[in-house]
Design a protein around this motif. Sequence first.
Motif, mmCIF file in Angstrom:
data_model
loop_
_atom_site.group_PDB
_atom_site.id
_atom_site.type_symbol
_atom_site.label_atom_id
_atom_site.label_comp_id
_atom_site.label_asym_id
_atom_site.label_seq_id
_atom_site.Cartn_x
_atom_site.Cartn_y
_atom_site.Cartn_z
ATOM 1 N N GLY A 1 13.339 -20.249 71.056
ATOM 2 C CA GLY A 1 12.721 -18.974 71.407
ATOM 3 C C GLY A 1 12.283 -18.146 70.208
ATOM 4 N N TYR A 2 12.157 -18.774 69.049
ATOM 5 C CA TYR A 2 11.604 -18.039 67.905
ATOM 6 C C TYR A 2 10.118 -17.825 68.163
ATOM 7 C CZ TYR A 2 15.705 -19.136 64.966
ATOM 8 O OH TYR A 2 16.965 -19.240 64.439
ATOM 9 N N GLU A 3 9.672 -16.586 68.069
ATOM 10 C CA GLU A 3 8.262 -16.330 68.370
ATOM 11 C C GLU A 3 7.373 -16.506 67.161
ATOM 12 O OE1 GLU A 3 8.534 -12.528 70.174
ATOM 13 O OE2 GLU A 3 8.291 -13.396 72.177
ATOM 14 N N LYS A 4 7.790 -15.867 66.069
ATOM 15 C CA LYS A 4 6.987 -16.043 64.861
ATOM 16 C C LYS A 4 7.865 -15.951 63.632
ATOM 17 C CE LYS A 4 5.477 -11.247 65.160
ATOM 18 N NZ LYS A 4 4.278 -10.403 65.109
ATOM 19 N N PRO A 5 7.324 -16.448 62.513
ATOM 20 C CA PRO A 5 8.165 -16.471 61.310
ATOM 21 C C PRO A 5 8.441 -15.074 60.778
ATOM 22 C CG PRO A 5 5.957 -17.340 60.858
ATOM 23 C CD PRO A 5 6.008 -17.056 62.315
ATOM 24 N N ILE B 1 9.934 -13.569 55.056
ATOM 25 C CA ILE B 1 10.366 -14.499 54.010
ATOM 26 C C ILE B 1 9.997 -15.933 54.406
ATOM 27 C CG2 ILE B 1 12.774 -14.750 54.857
ATOM 28 C CD1 ILE B 1 12.010 -14.526 51.162
ATOM 29 N N GLN B 2 10.083 -16.223 55.689
ATOM 30 C CA GLN B 2 9.689 -17.556 56.155
ATOM 31 C C GLN B 2 8.193 -17.766 55.987
ATOM 32 O OE1 GLN B 2 11.154 -17.354 60.185
ATOM 33 N NE2 GLN B 2 13.307 -17.480 59.526
ATOM 34 N N ALA B 3 7.417 -16.755 56.375
ATOM 35 C CA ALA B 3 5.965 -16.883 56.294
ATOM 36 C C ALA B 3 5.523 -17.149 54.862
ATOM 37 C CB ALA B 3 5.303 -15.611 56.819
ATOM 38 N N THR C 1 20.088 -9.771 53.785
ATOM 39 C CA THR C 1 20.788 -10.524 54.822
ATOM 40 C C THR C 1 20.095 -10.321 56.169
ATOM 41 O OG1 THR C 1 22.760 -9.901 53.637
ATOM 42 C CG2 THR C 1 23.077 -10.954 55.761
ATOM 43 N N GLY C 2 20.081 -11.353 56.958
ATOM 44 C CA GLY C 2 19.542 -11.223 58.309
ATOM 45 C C GLY C 2 18.035 -11.325 58.388
ATOM 46 N N THR C 3 17.387 -11.756 57.308
ATOM 47 C CA THR C 3 15.929 -11.839 57.322
ATOM 48 C C THR C 3 15.449 -13.253 57.608
ATOM 49 O OG1 THR C 3 16.037 -12.005 54.922
ATOM 50 C CG2 THR C 3 15.516 -9.850 55.827
ATOM 51 N N GLY C 4 16.375 -14.165 57.898
ATOM 52 C CA GLY C 4 15.972 -15.520 58.291
ATOM 53 C C GLY C 4 15.805 -16.484 57.131
ATOM 54 N N LYS C 5 16.631 -16.337 56.114
ATOM 55 C CA LYS C 5 16.465 -17.201 54.938
ATOM 56 C C LYS C 5 16.802 -18.668 55.244
ATOM 57 C CE LYS C 5 18.914 -14.516 52.032
ATOM 58 N NZ LYS C 5 19.150 -13.323 52.870
ATOM 59 N N THR C 6 17.742 -18.896 56.156
ATOM 60 C CA THR C 6 18.118 -20.293 56.432
ATOM 61 C C THR C 6 16.916 -21.100 56.910
ATOM 62 O OG1 THR C 6 20.202 -19.373 57.199
ATOM 63 C CG2 THR C 6 19.850 -21.726 57.555
ATOM 64 N N ALA C 7 16.230 -20.569 57.900
ATOM 65 C CA ALA C 7 15.069 -21.295 58.413
ATOM 66 C C ALA C 7 13.975 -21.377 57.355
ATOM 67 C CB ALA C 7 14.534 -20.617 59.672
HETATM 68 P P1 ADP Z 1 19.856 -14.661 56.254
HETATM 69 O O1 ADP Z 1 20.271 -15.985 55.676
HETATM 70 O O2 ADP Z 1 18.616 -14.121 55.632
HETATM 71 O O3 ADP Z 1 20.956 -13.657 56.234
HETATM 72 P P2 ADP Z 1 19.757 -16.106 58.727
HETATM 73 O O4 ADP Z 1 19.003 -17.280 58.257
HETATM 74 O O5 ADP Z 1 21.214 -16.276 58.895
HETATM 75 O O6 ADP Z 1 19.480 -14.857 57.784
HETATM 76 O O7 ADP Z 1 19.082 -15.603 60.079
HETATM 77 C C1 ADP Z 1 19.537 -14.489 60.800
HETATM 78 C C2 ADP Z 1 19.312 -14.656 62.284
HETATM 79 O O8 ADP Z 1 17.938 -14.625 62.611
HETATM 80 C C3 ADP Z 1 19.834 -15.985 62.820
HETATM 81 O O9 ADP Z 1 20.515 -15.709 64.018
HETATM 82 C C4 ADP Z 1 18.586 -16.791 63.092
HETATM 83 O O10 ADP Z 1 18.768 -17.704 64.157
HETATM 84 C C5 ADP Z 1 17.578 -15.731 63.430
HETATM 85 N N1 ADP Z 1 16.195 -16.083 63.082
HETATM 86 C C6 ADP Z 1 15.770 -16.650 61.925
HETATM 87 N N2 ADP Z 1 14.429 -16.794 61.931
HETATM 88 C C7 ADP Z 1 13.996 -16.310 63.103
HETATM 89 C C8 ADP Z 1 12.699 -16.173 63.703
HETATM 90 N N3 ADP Z 1 11.599 -16.552 63.076
HETATM 91 N N4 ADP Z 1 12.632 -15.627 64.942
HETATM 92 C C9 ADP Z 1 13.748 -15.236 65.574
HETATM 93 N N5 ADP Z 1 14.992 -15.334 65.076
HETATM 94 C C10 ADP Z 1 15.126 -15.863 63.852
#
Ligand code: ADP
Length: 599
Positions: free
Chosen positions: A31-35, A38-40, A58-64
């Motif tokens: 259900g991720y809609e868009k990057p 940081i992902q983009a 933190t929380g900006t989606g760095k893992t993905a």
């Molecule tokens: P960070 O490492 O920057 O602290 P995370 O990678 O742990 O952040 O991601 C934080 C949360 O955001 C996670 O629950 C992840 O599943 C969610 N997330 C990451 N990318 C997206 C996205 N593009 N759309 C929606 N949720 C996302």
Amino acid sequence: MTEQSSLPETEITFESLNLADPITKALEGLGYEKPSPIQARTIPLLLEGRDVVGLAQTGTGKTAAFALPVLSKLAEVDERHDSPQVLVLAPTRELALQVAEAFTSYAAHIPTVSVVPVYGGSSYGPQLAGLRRGATIVVGTPGRVIDHLERGSLDLSDLKYLVLDEADEMLRMGFAEDVDRILSEAPDGKQTALFSATMPRAIQRITGDYLNNPEQVEVAGQSKPAQNIRQRYLQVAQPWKLEAMTRLLETEETDGIITFVRTRNMVEELTSKLIARGFAAAAISGDIPQNLREKTVNDLRAGRIDILVATDVAARGLDVERISHVINYDIPHDTASYVHRIGRTGRAGRQGDAILLMTPRERYLLRSIEKATKQSVEEMQLPSLDEVNASRRAAFAEEITKTIASQVESDEFSVYRDLVANYIEEHNVAAVDIAAALAMMAQDGRPLEAAEPDLPPMNMRGRRKEQQSGERSSRPKRPSKEGQATYWIAVGHKDRVGPGNIVGAIANEANIDTSDIGDIQIRPTFSLVELPEKLSHQQEEALKNAVVGGRKLNLRLDRGAPKSFDSRGSRGGGFDGAQRGQKKKQRWSKTKKRSDFNS
Ligand code: ADP
Ligand code: MG
């Protein structure tokens, strides 16, 4: 969910990033809609094969941001990968597990890859089996990764991608040397990415030493507070702050609270004063190791405590929905930290309150914050004693209402009801007088109404003194606890280890709560550590084999300990407060420069 909603907006779509089909499919499933921004920005660079440094909160989606491009490339090679292609280093067991889980979910439709987390605190068996079966992606804490390298159970010769996740935290936990070692042992020609919330000098050095012409991508934090946060300030003279704080806590309608102070000493001091006044408060600061901080934050989340006293650094990225109030006990010196601090409330679209305690002299700081955020902060008055007392009476009445509502049917309640009825009959006293007597008994000597505090100028000096002596003892002396024992470990000054490395390794490898790790004495060739007397077999094994500073700990009970400790005066209580404070400081100071421990 809340983290997702805090992800900032971007126009770029996942489709436009050209990720492999199985990845896009997995993202749809999630259900991720868009990057996120940081992902983009990093995904295209990583797909191109560039080395990348990604900086975002933190929380900006760095893992993905790193997992998606890496998996996308693996998906395009249509064969089983039986030797590790990807190594991700993460600072703690929790984070390693989180990253491994994220990889697994993003790789749901790629049958050719497998993910194995390796971290301390669990037995080697499953990890070894996982590695032997042929792991494509290994996610691990630095200590355990080195361990597997030494045992020969992890082979990096085929490695294509290396990621340092939460790099600043990793260094803060004392893993700099381990990281260095892994980076220098990994083969050339791999692609390297480093993700971090901040860019301290140590990370610049790693980047310079090991990354190949990296592109640095930085996503700025928000510079404006969200609209759903009501901002107020209260002008108050320094010596009145604690009283002002208490009155706010008693009169505001609060749920969870985070209060910011400027220094670590102040964190300790304010926490103990709030506790002494009966509030459920706890401290988090840079002095307190990560996993203990996590535990405290969970206590706040679960309502086991209501007030978190914190420094800026410790509260970075904190995301707890129930925080209704941010109270700035000290005014921050720059707008960015003000915005970050108050952004800890108003999470998940809720309404939030930010209150700033400001001394008259600090007015200019408030002005500059208002100017920079283009928002005005509303003045509020110190709640009067009448107001405080009115809310105490209301709270007391509320307790009565609740108790009647929940207990009126209970057997215990009827015991008391009979008792009171008999009493009235025998003594001919009005029910209201009996109730008043019972209320006083319930208060157990604490007056319900607040009295005028006697404060400055008389108390000014007393307070100063208390502050100074408080500084020394602000880390409450932790005597060798009952149930603790002294252990010998095989690393010392010669291995260039600091207390931080040791705490980090022990906490991670044996899953021991950092509050159970007592004094650490680093000697030239070995160190002595106080740990729980009863360690499980698993923990003992983990600590025998754990590696710090490139050397196995070989942990064993220290038979000669009492003597050697006594001769140093630490056990016998010969340590005076100052020395003790010094030692403690050194013990927790993970960010302390390594050279300080070398001499
Ligand atoms: P960070 O490492 O920057 O602290 P995370 O990678 O742990 O952040 O991601 C934080 C949360 O955001 C996670 O629950 C992840 O599943 C969610 N997330 C990451 N990318 C997206 C996205 N593009 N759309 C929606 N949720 C996302
Ligand atoms: Mg992360």
